[in-house]
Design a protein around this motif. Structure first.
Motif, short mmCIF file in Angstrom:
data_model
loop_
_atom_site.label_atom_id
_atom_site.label_comp_id
_atom_site.label_asym_id
_atom_site.label_seq_id
_atom_site.Cartn_x
_atom_site.Cartn_y
_atom_site.Cartn_z
N LEU A 79 0.84 -1.20 0.00
CA LEU A 79 0.00 0.00 0.00
C LEU A 79 0.88 1.25 0.00
O LEU A 79 2.07 1.19 0.33
N ASN A 80 0.27 2.39 -0.33
CA ASN A 80 1.08 3.61 -0.40
C ASN A 80 1.64 3.98 0.97
O ASN A 80 1.09 3.62 2.02
N THR A 81 2.76 4.67 0.96
CA THR A 81 3.47 4.97 2.20
C THR A 81 2.68 5.87 3.14
O THR A 81 2.87 5.81 4.35
N GLU A 82 1.79 6.68 2.61
CA GLU A 82 0.97 7.53 3.48
C GLU A 82 0.10 6.66 4.39
O GLU A 82 0.01 6.90 5.59
N ILE A 83 -0.52 5.64 3.82
CA ILE A 83 -1.32 4.72 4.63
C ILE A 83 -0.43 4.00 5.63
O ILE A 83 -0.75 3.91 6.81
N GLN A 84 0.70 3.52 5.19
CA GLN A 84 1.62 2.81 6.08
C GLN A 84 2.08 3.70 7.23
O GLN A 84 2.09 3.28 8.39
N ASP A 85 2.42 4.95 6.92
CA ASP A 85 2.94 5.87 7.94
C ASP A 85 1.88 6.27 8.96
O ASP A 85 2.22 6.61 10.10
N GLU A 86 0.62 6.26 8.57
CA GLU A 86 -0.46 6.69 9.45
C GLU A 86 -1.14 5.52 10.15
O GLU A 86 -2.18 5.69 10.78
#
Length: 133
Positions: A79-86
């Motif tokens: 998944l995109n890093t924004e989802i991973q980071d949040e």
């Protein structure tokens, strides 16, 4: 202080779902917990419902039908890093398999491993240290 995260419980066992929801309500006063019955439903929920800048806490079981927790984690890493980071993922499992536990602990997206039944004080500590703003 207010809890500022969305909770997604990925768990196939109805009794564990009920117990976890009640535990979160009683210990942390969290009334809204979203439930997915397996990893596939969890991924679908994330894609459909995850909002930008929204902190997401996932309580993830390992042994589930259709898509287990390890398969979920494999796809989560794409998944995109924004989802991973949040997103913070806590694996909640009753496994005693040392290979599974090692695999869980080595996963870069897993914050911690909690044994079932979830130890109340450990849950409280994790959430108070990480998610209250």
């Amino acid at each position: 202080m207010a809890f500022n995260s969305t909770i997604l419980l990925i768990e196939d066992n109805l009794i564990d779902q009920l117990v976890t929801k009640q535990l979160l309500k009683k210990v942390l006063d969290i009334n809204q917990v979203f439930i997915a019955n397996n990893g596939l439903e969890g991924l679908q929920w994330i894609i459909k419902n995850k909002k930008a800048k929204q902190k997401l806490v996932i309580l993830l079981d390992i042994q589930m039908p259709i898509m287990n927790g390890f398969e979920f984690l494999d796809i989560f890493q794409t998944l995109n890093t924004e989802i991973q980071d949040e997103t913070q993922i806590y694996v909640v499992s009753s496994t005693l398999d040392s290979d599974e536990i090692e695999q869980i602990r080595k996963n870069e997206f897993v914050e911690d491993f909690l044994n079932k039944p979830i130890p109340v004080e450990e849950l409280k500590k994790q959430f108070l240290n990480s998610f209250l703003f």
